[in-house]
Scaffold this motif. Structure first.
Motif, PDB file in Angstrom:
ATOM      1  N   GLU A 162       0.755  -1.264  -0.057  1.00  0.00           N
ATOM      2  CA  GLU A 162       0.035  -0.053   0.171  1.00  0.00           C
ATOM      3  C   GLU A 162       0.801   1.276   0.177  1.00  0.00           C
ATOM      4  OE1 GLU A 162      -2.584  -0.570   3.284  1.00  0.00           O
ATOM      5  OE2 GLU A 162      -3.383  -2.166   2.715  1.00  0.00           O
ATOM      6  N   GLU A 163       1.906   1.347   0.787  1.00  0.00           N
ATOM      7  CA  GLU A 163       2.872   2.399   1.091  1.00  0.00           C
ATOM      8  C   GLU A 163       3.778   2.653  -0.520  1.00  0.00           C
ATOM      9  OE1 GLU A 163       3.083   4.767   3.096  1.00  0.00           O
ATOM     10  OE2 GLU A 163       1.726   4.088   4.384  1.00  0.00           O
ATOM     11  N   LYS A 164       3.987   1.449  -1.071  1.00  0.00           N
ATOM     12  CA  LYS A 164       4.676   1.562  -1.881  1.00  0.00           C
ATOM     13  C   LYS A 164       3.782   2.036  -3.275  1.00  0.00           C
ATOM     14  CE  LYS A 164       7.907  -1.129  -4.997  1.00  0.00           C
ATOM     15  NZ  LYS A 164       8.463  -2.510  -5.196  1.00  0.00           N
ATOM     16  N   GLN A 165       2.589   1.759  -3.429  1.00  0.00           N
ATOM     17  CA  GLN A 165       1.673   2.121  -4.418  1.00  0.00           C
ATOM     18  C   GLN A 165       1.364   3.739  -4.248  1.00  0.00           C
ATOM     19  OE1 GLN A 165      -2.218   0.577  -4.381  1.00  0.00           O
ATOM     20  NE2 GLN A 165      -2.275   0.537  -6.518  1.00  0.00           N
ATOM     21  N   ALA A 168       4.203   5.818  -5.193  1.00  0.00           N
ATOM     22  CA  ALA A 168       4.448   5.656  -6.695  1.00  0.00           C
ATOM     23  C   ALA A 168       3.418   6.621  -7.434  1.00  0.00           C
ATOM     24  CB  ALA A 168       4.319   4.161  -7.157  1.00  0.00           C
ATOM     25  N   LEU A 169       2.313   6.816  -6.962  1.00  0.00           N
ATOM     26  CA  LEU A 169       1.302   7.640  -7.298  1.00  0.00           C
ATOM     27  C   LEU A 169       1.653   8.929  -7.165  1.00  0.00           C
ATOM     28  CD1 LEU A 169      -2.133   5.971  -6.342  1.00  0.00           C
ATOM     29  CD2 LEU A 169      -1.204   5.965  -8.471  1.00  0.00           C
ATOM     30  N   LEU A 170       2.148   9.279  -6.154  1.00  0.00           N
ATOM     31  CA  LEU A 170       2.595  10.757  -5.966  1.00  0.00           C
ATOM     32  C   LEU A 170       3.977  11.371  -6.630  1.00  0.00           C
ATOM     33  CD1 LEU A 170       1.969  10.626  -2.206  1.00  0.00           C
ATOM     34  CD2 LEU A 170       0.328  11.835  -3.930  1.00  0.00           C
ATOM     35  N   SER A 171       4.931  10.306  -6.656  1.00  0.00           N
ATOM     36  CA  SER A 171       6.009  10.905  -7.178  1.00  0.00           C
ATOM     37  C   SER A 171       6.732   9.752  -8.343  1.00  0.00           C
ATOM     38  CB  SER A 171       7.295  10.266  -5.919  1.00  0.00           C
ATOM     39  OG  SER A 171       7.464   9.086  -5.791  1.00  0.00           O
ATOM     40  N   GLY A 172       6.091   8.918  -8.412  1.00  0.00           N
ATOM     41  CA  GLY A 172       6.286   8.181  -9.862  1.00  0.00           C
ATOM     42  C   GLY A 172       7.513   7.033  -9.567  1.00  0.00           C
ATOM     43  N   ASP A 173       7.881   6.975  -8.036  1.00  0.00           N
ATOM     44  CA  ASP A 173       8.989   5.844  -7.848  1.00  0.00           C
ATOM     45  C   ASP A 173       8.800   5.274  -6.658  1.00  0.00           C
ATOM     46  OD1 ASP A 173      11.408   5.024  -8.160  1.00  0.00           O
ATOM     47  OD2 ASP A 173      12.525   6.923  -7.611  1.00  0.00           O
ATOM     48  N   SER A 174       9.584   4.207  -6.294  1.00  0.00           N
ATOM     49  CA  SER A 174       9.494   3.625  -5.053  1.00  0.00           C
ATOM     50  C   SER A 174       9.789   4.526  -3.921  1.00  0.00           C
ATOM     51  CB  SER A 174      10.327   2.165  -5.145  1.00  0.00           C
ATOM     52  OG  SER A 174       9.640   1.336  -6.113  1.00  0.00           O
ATOM     53  N   PRO A 175       9.275   4.292  -2.623  1.00  0.00           N
ATOM     54  CA  PRO A 175       9.700   5.044  -1.658  1.00  0.00           C
ATOM     55  C   PRO A 175      11.067   4.641  -1.194  1.00  0.00           C
ATOM     56  CG  PRO A 175       7.957   3.443  -1.156  1.00  0.00           C
ATOM     57  CD  PRO A 175       8.125   3.350  -2.692  1.00  0.00           C
ATOM     58  N   PRO A 176      11.949   5.577  -0.546  1.00  0.00           N
ATOM     59  CA  PRO A 176      13.223   5.250   0.121  1.00  0.00           C
ATOM     60  C   PRO A 176      12.897   4.089   1.128  1.00  0.00           C
ATOM     61  CG  PRO A 176      13.007   7.519  -0.088  1.00  0.00           C
ATOM     62  CD  PRO A 176      11.575   6.977  -0.225  1.00  0.00           C
TER      63      PRO A 176
END
Length: 254
Positions: A162-165, A168-176
């Motif tokens: 959920e956090e990864k998705q 990705a929606l907000l920044s277009g990338d995976s979270p650190p």
């Protein structure tokens, strides 16, 4: 009886084969040695094509293999420069067969276990649900231990996805990594995790245990011989104390 265990390095991964060998040597009645990368020591002109034939084409298709020239060339480059490989799942049994054919003739008996640490993702087909499943190890001779499989095969907590998705929606990338570790409840391992070596010790021991006893995985969730399907279970089995259940502590405990 297993008299010798040969462990093969995976130099492009966060894995210390020598530390695993030292740990294993303290627990088994066999000589444990370490060699360089299996795919470098025993590569030949046909190995790239064998990997191409072992490629999983679709998560829900049993057939494997794409030996078009471009794919074989990719596999040749991956053998020469493994740090550039990735994004492919291979049939673990087919890879195991390919590596078995390349074990030296005088070392292929069941008294000499070979354990290549691989920088490839391997899987096995599930007849029960008609799809491929990523694996951390494939038991047998040789026994494959997939380093990226440690991160990818066991499912992470639902909140992780959920956090990864969301990120990705907000920044277009995976979270650190630090974001995931702070936001997600439940422990899990990520790529290049500093705990990789410690976690893989149990999976290598599973390979020895299978060849020495004929038993596969332990049913006790807190034992290093367990095969959990979720990341929190991996952390419990491989990184938490005690290392072994009561049934296996007498054989492998300190």
């Amino acid at each position: 009886m297993v008299e010798t265990v040969t462990l093969y390095r995976a130099p492009t991964t966060e894995t210390d084969a020598d530390a695993i060998a030292d740990w294993l040597g303290d627990r088994v009645e066999a000589a444990v040695e370490v060699r360089d990368r299996f795919l470098s020591l025993y590569a030949d002109d046909g190995l790239a094509e064998d990997f191409a034939e072992a490629r999983v084409l679709s998560p829900h298709e049993r057939d494997t293999g794409n030996t078009m020239l471009g794919i074989v060339r990719y596999e040749e480059r991956a053998l020469e420069r493994p740090e550039r490989a990735g994004g492919v799942i291979y049939d673990g049994r087919q890879v195991q067969d390919a590596l078995r054919r390349r074990v030296p003739d005088d070392e292929c008996g069941l008294d000499h276990l070979h354990v290549p640490l691989l920088d490839r993702v391997v899987g096995t087909w599930g007849d029960h649900d008609g799809r491929w499943h990523k694996r951390v190890n494939v038991l047998g001779q040789p026994a494959i231990v997939s380093v990226p499989g440690l991160y990818e095969a066991p499912a992470k907590p639902e909140q992780y996805y959920e956090e990864k998705q969301k990120h990705a929606l907000l920044s277009g990338d995976s979270p650190p990594r630090e974001v995931l570790e702070n936001e997600v409840e439940g422990e899990f391992l990520l790529e290049a995790d500093p705990r990789t070596t410690d976690a893989l010790k149990g999976y290598v021991l599973q390979a020895y245990h299978f060849l020495a006893t004929g038993e596969d995985f332990c049913e006790n969730d807190g034992c290093r011989l367990a095969n959990p399907h979720r990341q929190p279970g991996v952390v419990e089995a491989q990184l938490d104390e005690p290392e072994f259940c009561d049934d296996h502590a007498g054989r492998y405990g300190d």
